[in-house]
Design a protein around this motif. Sequence first.
Motif, PDB file in Angstrom:
ATOM      1  N   PRO A 281      -1.228   7.405  -4.928  1.00 47.26           N
ATOM      2  CA  PRO A 281      -0.953   6.348  -3.951  1.00 47.26           C
ATOM      3  C   PRO A 281      -1.425   4.964  -4.360  1.00 47.26           C
ATOM      4  CG  PRO A 281      -2.809   7.688  -3.237  1.00 47.26           C
ATOM      5  CD  PRO A 281      -2.242   8.360  -4.448  1.00 47.26           C
ATOM      6  N   GLY A 282      -2.260   4.847  -5.385  1.00 43.76           N
ATOM      7  CA  GLY A 282      -2.833   3.553  -5.750  1.00 43.76           C
ATOM      8  C   GLY A 282      -1.785   2.527  -6.166  1.00 43.76           C
ATOM      9  N   LYS A 283      -2.092   1.246  -5.956  1.00 42.19           N
ATOM     10  CA  LYS A 283      -1.187   0.166  -6.320  1.00 42.19           C
ATOM     11  C   LYS A 283      -2.006  -1.063  -6.688  1.00 42.19           C
ATOM     12  CE  LYS A 283       0.771   0.228  -2.319  1.00 42.19           C
ATOM     13  NZ  LYS A 283       1.700  -0.103  -1.205  1.00 42.19           N
ATOM     14  N   ASN A 284      -1.346  -2.049  -7.265  1.00 44.64           N
ATOM     15  CA  ASN A 284      -2.006  -3.304  -7.600  1.00 44.64           C
ATOM     16  C   ASN A 284      -2.390  -4.032  -6.314  1.00 44.64           C
ATOM     17  OD1 ASN A 284      -2.872  -5.715  -8.639  1.00 44.64           O
ATOM     18  ND2 ASN A 284      -0.924  -6.291  -9.549  1.00 44.64           N
ATOM     19  N   GLY A 285      -3.669  -4.305  -6.133  1.00 43.80           N
ATOM     20  CA  GLY A 285      -4.138  -4.947  -4.914  1.00 43.80           C
ATOM     21  C   GLY A 285      -4.128  -6.451  -4.939  1.00 43.80           C
ATOM     22  N   GLU A 286      -3.832  -7.048  -6.090  1.00 47.97           N
ATOM     23  CA  GLU A 286      -3.899  -8.504  -6.181  1.00 47.97           C
ATOM     24  C   GLU A 286      -2.947  -9.232  -5.226  1.00 47.97           C
ATOM     25  OE1 GLU A 286      -5.765 -10.992  -7.428  1.00 47.97           O
ATOM     26  OE2 GLU A 286      -7.106  -9.304  -7.645  1.00 47.97           O
ATOM     27  N   PRO A 287      -1.739  -8.749  -4.986  1.00 45.60           N
ATOM     28  CA  PRO A 287      -0.858  -9.477  -4.058  1.00 45.60           C
ATOM     29  C   PRO A 287      -1.425  -9.611  -2.655  1.00 45.60           C
ATOM     30  CG  PRO A 287       0.405  -7.914  -5.363  1.00 45.60           C
ATOM     31  CD  PRO A 287      -1.041  -7.619  -5.616  1.00 45.60           C
ATOM     32  N   PHE A 288      -2.439  -8.810  -2.318  1.00 44.85           N
ATOM     33  CA  PHE A 288      -2.985  -8.825  -0.961  1.00 44.85           C
ATOM     34  C   PHE A 288      -4.264  -9.652  -0.862  1.00 44.85           C
ATOM     35  CE2 PHE A 288      -0.870  -4.817  -1.948  1.00 44.85           C
ATOM     36  CZ  PHE A 288       0.242  -4.958  -1.136  1.00 44.85           C
ATOM     37  N   ARG A 289      -4.689 -10.222  -1.982  1.00 45.38           N
ATOM     38  CA  ARG A 289      -5.879 -11.070  -1.984  1.00 45.38           C
ATOM     39  C   ARG A 289      -5.723 -12.229  -1.003  1.00 45.38           C
ATOM     40  NH1 ARG A 289     -10.136 -12.654  -5.458  1.00 45.38           N
ATOM     41  NH2 ARG A 289      -9.583 -10.985  -6.889  1.00 45.38           N
ATOM     42  N   GLN A 290      -4.506 -12.765  -0.910  1.00 47.18           N
ATOM     43  CA  GLN A 290      -4.262 -13.944  -0.053  1.00 47.18           C
ATOM     44  C   GLN A 290      -4.579 -13.673   1.409  1.00 47.18           C
ATOM     45  OE1 GLN A 290       0.019 -14.801   0.461  1.00 47.18           O
ATOM     46  NE2 GLN A 290       0.418 -12.863  -0.604  1.00 47.18           N
ATOM     47  N   TYR A 291      -4.534 -12.401   1.826  1.00 50.17           N
ATOM     48  CA  TYR A 291      -4.792 -12.066   3.231  1.00 50.17           C
ATOM     49  C   TYR A 291      -6.262 -11.771   3.492  1.00 50.17           C
ATOM     50  CZ  TYR A 291       0.233 -11.399   2.907  1.00 50.17           C
ATOM     51  OH  TYR A 291       1.572 -11.573   2.665  1.00 50.17           O
ATOM     52  N   THR A 293      -9.357 -13.185   3.695  1.00 44.00           N
ATOM     53  CA  THR A 293      -9.971 -14.514   3.759  1.00 44.00           C
ATOM     54  C   THR A 293     -11.496 -14.465   3.760  1.00 44.00           C
ATOM     55  OG1 THR A 293      -9.771 -14.459   6.174  1.00 44.00           O
ATOM     56  CG2 THR A 293      -7.997 -15.523   4.947  1.00 44.00           C
ATOM     57  N   GLN A 294     -12.077 -13.302   3.983  1.00 49.18           N
ATOM     58  CA  GLN A 294     -13.531 -13.171   3.905  1.00 49.18           C
ATOM     59  C   GLN A 294     -13.919 -12.644   2.524  1.00 49.18           C
ATOM     60  OE1 GLN A 294     -16.207 -11.151   6.924  1.00 49.18           O
ATOM     61  NE2 GLN A 294     -16.358  -9.719   5.214  1.00 49.18           N
ATOM     62  N   PRO A 295     -14.727 -13.378   1.765  1.00 49.07           N
ATOM     63  CA  PRO A 295     -15.167 -12.883   0.452  1.00 49.07           C
ATOM     64  C   PRO A 295     -15.971 -11.595   0.619  1.00 49.07           C
ATOM     65  CG  PRO A 295     -15.648 -15.213   0.723  1.00 49.07           C
ATOM     66  CD  PRO A 295     -15.264 -14.703   2.076  1.00 49.07           C
ATOM     67  N   ASN A 296     -15.795 -10.674  -0.294  1.00 54.56           N
ATOM     68  CA  ASN A 296     -16.536  -9.409  -0.262  1.00 54.56           C
ATOM     69  C   ASN A 296     -16.499  -8.767  -1.638  1.00 54.56           C
ATOM     70  OD1 ASN A 296     -14.085  -7.586  -0.394  1.00 54.56           O
ATOM     71  ND2 ASN A 296     -13.628  -8.775   1.438  1.00 54.56           N
ATOM     72  N   GLY A 297     -17.074  -7.595  -1.754  1.00 50.93           N
ATOM     73  CA  GLY A 297     -17.151  -6.923  -3.041  1.00 50.93           C
ATOM     74  C   GLY A 297     -15.819  -6.458  -3.583  1.00 50.93           C
ATOM     75  N   VAL A 298     -14.826  -6.307  -2.721  1.00 55.91           N
ATOM     76  CA  VAL A 298     -13.521  -5.868  -3.183  1.00 55.91           C
ATOM     77  C   VAL A 298     -12.758  -7.037  -3.800  1.00 55.91           C
ATOM     78  CG1 VAL A 298     -11.328  -4.861  -2.476  1.00 55.91           C
ATOM     79  CG2 VAL A 298     -13.451  -4.033  -1.477  1.00 55.91           C
ATOM     80  N   TYR A 299     -12.754  -8.172  -3.094  1.00 54.01           N
ATOM     81  CA  TYR A 299     -12.112  -9.367  -3.603  1.00 54.01           C
ATOM     82  C   TYR A 299     -13.204 -10.398  -3.899  1.00 54.01           C
ATOM     83  CZ  TYR A 299      -7.622  -7.458  -2.129  1.00 54.01           C
ATOM     84  OH  TYR A 299      -6.503  -6.671  -1.981  1.00 54.01           O
ATOM     85  N   ALA A 305      -9.296  -6.396 -12.334  1.00 62.77           N
ATOM     86  CA  ALA A 305      -8.336  -5.923 -13.323  1.00 62.77           C
ATOM     87  C   ALA A 305      -7.383  -4.919 -12.673  1.00 62.77           C
ATOM     88  CB  ALA A 305      -9.070  -5.264 -14.489  1.00 62.77           C
ATOM     89  N   LEU A 306      -6.177  -4.829 -13.219  1.00 55.57           N
ATOM     90  CA  LEU A 306      -5.201  -3.887 -12.696  1.00 55.57           C
ATOM     91  C   LEU A 306      -5.748  -2.467 -12.715  1.00 55.57           C
ATOM     92  CD1 LEU A 306      -2.364  -3.304 -11.635  1.00 55.57           C
ATOM     93  CD2 LEU A 306      -1.589  -3.155 -14.014  1.00 55.57           C
ATOM     94  N   ALA A 307      -6.524  -2.141 -13.738  1.00 55.73           N
ATOM     95  CA  ALA A 307      -7.085  -0.785 -13.831  1.00 55.73           C
ATOM     96  C   ALA A 307      -7.985  -0.472 -12.638  1.00 55.73           C
ATOM     97  CB  ALA A 307      -7.867  -0.636 -15.138  1.00 55.73           C
ATOM     98  N   TYR A 308      -8.671  -1.487 -12.117  1.00 58.63           N
ATOM     99  CA  TYR A 308      -9.521  -1.272 -10.945  1.00 58.63           C
ATOM    100  C   TYR A 308      -8.670  -0.922  -9.736  1.00 58.63           C
ATOM    101  CZ  TYR A 308     -12.366  -2.385  -6.860  1.00 58.63           C
ATOM    102  OH  TYR A 308     -13.009  -2.328  -5.648  1.00 58.63           O
ATOM    103  N   TRP A 309      -7.594  -1.676  -9.531  1.00 58.03           N
ATOM    104  CA  TRP A 309      -6.774  -1.459  -8.348  1.00 58.03           C
ATOM    105  C   TRP A 309      -6.062  -0.124  -8.404  1.00 58.03           C
ATOM    106  CZ3 TRP A 309      -8.127  -3.661  -4.330  1.00 58.03           C
ATOM    107  CH2 TRP A 309      -8.573  -4.985  -4.324  1.00 58.03           C
TER     108      TRP A 309
END
Length: 447
Positions: A281-291, A293-299, A305-309
């Motif tokens: 089920p995993g996917k690239n999470g970068e496109p969702f960074r824009q949503y 808005t609170q900085p955290n350990g995930v973003y 890196a893509l390998a992380y997502w």
Amino acid sequence: MKRTLLALTLGASFFALKGQAQTTIELYDSAIYYGMYQGTVDEPLPPNAIRNNNTSYGIKLTEDQIASMGSSLTLNVQAASNCDNYDRIGNVNVAFVPKGATSYVYNEVDRIEIARFITPFMIPDGSLEVPYTYDVTNLLDILKDEALSATYDFWVELEIAGYQGGVGQGGAAEMYPGICAGRDDVYRGSLQFVTEGTYQPVDLYFEKLSFKYEMKDYTLDGTEVIGETIKSYTFDVDEPIYDATFHVVMSNHGSNSGGEEYKNRTHYIYLDGTEVLNFKPGKNGEPFRQYNTQPNGVYGSSPMALAYWTSRAWAPGAKIDTRIVPLGELTAGEHTYTMDVPSATFNNDQGYFPMSVYVQGKYTEAAATQQLGKISFSVSPNPVNDIATINANGETVNAFSVINTLGQVVLTGAGNSINMAQLQNGIYIVKAEFANGASLSKKVVKK
């Protein structure tokens, strides 16, 4: 005699878009959700809605709204933080409510899940609303089925779980006291359907298998074998059905840093003991960074890196894919659906995989079968490596489309030859449209 066990619901107002052959059905407009761990609130309701609990509303779809639906159906959902800054789960269901009821008890009606999403890490009361879009055209056959609609009304449920947290617990109430003080609202959500075209009736087969069943390997309430993450359901087909599909919604959730939401396990789906789909089920999470808005350990401050997502089961702010598994023709008799995630582990007996599944098909082949007489339709070779040929006893193929297990059209063309060389290995549906206006579909395996 057909075996159709459940029906869908929706509710809202609709209007035709000027100059377009589209109809939009608005069900929810910024509905407010409240803390999932507190008592049920007595706050104003969205128009035409009932409150099932703090995280769920239901709205009945009117007969006029169902009649306005054509040959395609798109579901649009938007969600935003009111006073919860964590990633939570949301979903859309269709509940089957006895005909004529003006309300219902949540646990006393059946339902299917048609969409699931994960909210992002958002600063409370932000203006940004996160969009989630789903192709739910298959629902038209359910909503418009005469046997179902004679027994049930169809109610659409929009659900978003949320919790503010508090002193010593973290969360928005502790991190943003100036915004969240004295409040118990957590999220807001909107929902609409968009439809166009003209609907063609079918003779429907439909059966729900599970709704958010919590798969987990540490209790027999969540698995068939302790230590394994596996679950099967049987269903009966009273006569052959065609264009059969499993519709599967599943995501992985864990309650700590070692939980299954951080693992991208291979999931295996079987029909009668034969594998019909495997996926991660995993996917690239970068496109969702824009949503988020609170900085955290995930973003963090720099892109992951893509390998992380792709090592995670999902990303905050992303929709959970509905897996549409083509099965082709099913013979009369008993059949078995099985989900197996053999490598899953649950640290300290924590975490679960909520799984929703239903089966859908047709008792008669498409009207095209009658229009083509007794002409057989096939695609060969099957499995195919590169070039597949549509065989229909010399009938001209005006157009074809190739559809993946997410219901996405990945290839289109015309003629009897299909070049599938560039497609990933897996299961596809090839839909052919013939010169006489008929269309037929077949399952094809690309290897």
